[in-house]
Structures are given as C-alpha cells and as structure tokens.
Motif scaffolding. Structure first.
Motif, PDB file in Angstrom:
ATOM      1  N   VAL A 144       0.932  -1.198  -0.079  1.00 56.32           N
ATOM      2  CA  VAL A 144       0.040   0.117  -0.038  1.00 56.32           C
ATOM      3  C   VAL A 144       1.020   1.335   0.132  1.00 56.32           C
ATOM      4  O   VAL A 144       0.753   2.319  -0.822  1.00 56.32           O
ATOM      5  N   MET A 145       1.818   1.166   0.779  1.00 58.22           N
ATOM      6  CA  MET A 145       2.792   2.464   0.858  1.00 58.22           C
ATOM      7  C   MET A 145       3.631   2.752  -0.521  1.00 58.22           C
ATOM      8  O   MET A 145       3.526   3.844  -1.110  1.00 58.22           O
ATOM      9  N   GLY A 146       3.851   1.543  -0.913  1.00 59.97           N
ATOM     10  CA  GLY A 146       4.807   1.828  -2.437  1.00 59.97           C
ATOM     11  C   GLY A 146       3.863   2.250  -3.511  1.00 59.97           C
ATOM     12  O   GLY A 146       4.253   2.797  -4.224  1.00 59.97           O
ATOM     13  N   TYR A 147       2.469   1.659  -3.457  1.00 57.03           N
ATOM     14  CA  TYR A 147       1.659   2.149  -4.340  1.00 57.03           C
ATOM     15  C   TYR A 147       1.267   3.463  -4.702  1.00 57.03           C
ATOM     16  O   TYR A 147       1.584   4.169  -5.635  1.00 57.03           O
ATOM     17  N   ILE A 164       1.990  11.285  -1.403  1.00 60.36           N
ATOM     18  CA  ILE A 164       3.377  10.979  -0.531  1.00 60.36           C
ATOM     19  C   ILE A 164       2.803  10.851   0.954  1.00 60.36           C
ATOM     20  O   ILE A 164       3.320   9.897   1.540  1.00 60.36           O
ATOM     21  N   ALA A 165       1.825  11.837   1.375  1.00 59.69           N
ATOM     22  CA  ALA A 165       1.196  11.668   2.724  1.00 59.69           C
ATOM     23  C   ALA A 165       0.440  10.280   2.922  1.00 59.69           C
ATOM     24  O   ALA A 165       0.537   9.825   3.674  1.00 59.69           O
ATOM     25  N   MET A 166      -0.096  10.089   1.579  1.00 59.20           N
ATOM     26  CA  MET A 166      -1.290   8.778   1.699  1.00 59.20           C
ATOM     27  C   MET A 166      -0.184   7.710   1.895  1.00 59.20           C
ATOM     28  O   MET A 166      -0.505   6.666   2.370  1.00 59.20           O
ATOM     29  N   ALA A 167       0.949   7.825   1.286  1.00 57.69           N
ATOM     30  CA  ALA A 167       1.923   6.615   1.288  1.00 57.69           C
ATOM     31  C   ALA A 167       2.291   6.347   2.833  1.00 57.69           C
ATOM     32  O   ALA A 167       2.934   5.159   3.256  1.00 57.69           O
ATOM     33  N   LEU A 168       2.091   7.539   3.667  1.00 63.77           N
ATOM     34  CA  LEU A 168       2.453   7.165   5.178  1.00 63.77           C
ATOM     35  C   LEU A 168       1.172   6.923   6.050  1.00 63.77           C
ATOM     36  O   LEU A 168       1.295   5.992   6.703  1.00 63.77           O
ATOM     37  N   CYS A 169       0.246   7.498   5.585  1.00 62.32           N
ATOM     38  CA  CYS A 169      -1.019   7.450   6.494  1.00 62.32           C
ATOM     39  C   CYS A 169      -1.772   6.362   6.236  1.00 62.32           C
ATOM     40  O   CYS A 169      -2.234   5.753   7.343  1.00 62.32           O
ATOM     41  N   ALA A 170      -1.902   5.788   4.853  1.00 63.94           N
ATOM     42  CA  ALA A 170      -2.564   4.519   4.619  1.00 63.94           C
ATOM     43  C   ALA A 170      -2.131   3.403   5.486  1.00 63.94           C
ATOM     44  O   ALA A 170      -2.970   2.396   6.109  1.00 63.94           O
ATOM     45  N   PRO A 171      -0.777   3.019   5.287  1.00 61.99           N
ATOM     46  CA  PRO A 171      -0.200   1.914   6.083  1.00 61.99           C
ATOM     47  C   PRO A 171      -0.312   2.137   7.555  1.00 61.99           C
ATOM     48  O   PRO A 171      -0.522   1.308   8.339  1.00 61.99           O
TER      49      PRO A 171
END
Length: 224
Positions: A144-147, A164-171
């Motif tokens: 998920v982060m890498g996506y 980039i924020a979603m790459a942190l927040c989602a996982p």
C-alpha cells in the motif's frame, strides 16, 4: 538452527517472489531491491532500541498507546522515510509498479528480521501463525505504501504532497487497526480473520491498479 532460520525467512521470500513475479511488463534491478530489503532489515534494530528505551523510561501511560499507536506509527514512519530519501528519487524507480516492489521489499526486510528474532525467542511453534499474520501484514502494508509512492511519482492527475502523505497515512491506519485487534484478549481471532481478508483484498487491488498504471506508462513511452 538452520530449520528455524529457514522457517523465519521463507515466508518473506515467498511473498516477495509473488509480488515480483506479478510484474511481467518490466524487470526491476535485483540489486536495488536487495538494498531496499536490507534497509528494512537494518531498520529493525533502531526501532526496537527506541521502543525499548521509551518503555524503560515509562514514557507511555498505557499499553494501548505504546503497543498500538506508537509501535504502528514508528515502524511505518521509518520505512516511509527511508523510501522517501533513498529510493523515491533513485534512477531505477522508473515506473509505477516499482514503488509497490520497493514498499514490499523494505517491509519484508523489517518483517523477516523481526520474525527471526521472535522465533529465536519463542521457537518454531509460532512459525505458521507468524507467516499468516505479521509477515504477510507487513508485506501488504508495504504494498500500500509503495503504491502511493508510485502514484505520487508517475501520475499526472494527482497532487504530489497528498500522495506522499497517503503513502504514510494509509499503512499507519492499517497497522493501527491490526495492532488494535491483537490487543483484544481472547476474541481477537474473530476480528483478525475478516481484517486479513480485507487487507489481502485491498493490497491485491493496489497490485492490480499498479500493474494497470505500469501498462499505461509503458504505452505512453512507446508512443514517444
């Protein structure tokens, strides 16, 4: 010892092989992926040290704050930070699916070392359960982060900072949910089964979308 190490390492390698072989359109340099895996492996030790120091100092007022919120956030933050500074601008991060591979790689590096240390402490009896839960969940958090890193770098229709924020927040959110379920004594398994089914569905959906973006990316470059 060899059997124990094999049992600890095999789940991570199997999961990474699965995600790697899904990329049929392009071949990511193995050396860079190995380096990313090693970054994740090395991250295990400063994270564990930080957790130990803060626990010994009594920083956390309760177990939920320590074992759920802090642990989930700090683990995902360090992986996100390393991907951002060491991989995001790397010349070999050159298509949308690469982000997914690098995310899975760094997460599985972390999960593999954590798994080795855990099995050395508690033995092989927990190997199967850990392969199903911690190792696979870390892999999917990384996917998920890498996506979102891949989407941030290659999608022209999204905002860079938001992705980039979603790459942190989602996982982080997924990890918090996972650790919250584990904190329920006795009945956690009834919640974990549907959560893991959802996590696999969500992660594989990101794999499918990343593959679609990869096809679009290669098609665009062929036109050029």
């Amino acid at each position: 010892m060899i059997i124990l190490l094999s049992a600890a390492i095999a789940p991570g390698l199997a999961l990474f092989s699965y995600f790697y072989l899904r990329n049929q359109m392009a071949t990511e340099p193995r050396r860079t992926l190995v380096h990313t895996f090693l970054y994740g492996a090395f991250l295990t030790f400063p994270i564990m040290f930080l957790q130990y120091v803060l626990t010994e100092e009594g920083v956390f007022p309760n177990a939920f704050l320590q074992n759920v919120l802090f642990t989930s956030t700090i683990e995902e933050f360090f992986k996100w930070f390393v991907l951002l500074i060491a991989i995001y601008n790397h010349m070999e991060f050159d298509d949308p699916y690469d982000g997914l591979l690098y995310g899975a790689s760094i997460s599985l590096g972390f999960a593999t070392v954590e798994n080795v240390l855990y099995l050395l402490s508690f033995g092989l009896d927990t190997a199967f359960l850990r392969a199903l839960l911690p190792v696979s969940s870390h892999a999917l958090f990384g996917v998920v982060m890498g996506y979102y890193f891949g989407k941030a770098k290659f999608s022209k229709h999204t905002k860079l900072k938001e992705m980039i924020a979603m790459a942190l927040c989602a996982p982080v959110i997924l990890h918090i949910l996972y650790n919250t379920i584990l904190s329920f004594k006795g009945h956690w398994v009834y919640l974990m089964v549907p959560f893991m089914l959802f996590l696999w569905w969500f992660g594989l959906r990101k794999v499918k979308l990343a593959h679609y973006h990869l096809v679009q990316h290669l098609h665009m470059h062929k036109k050029i």
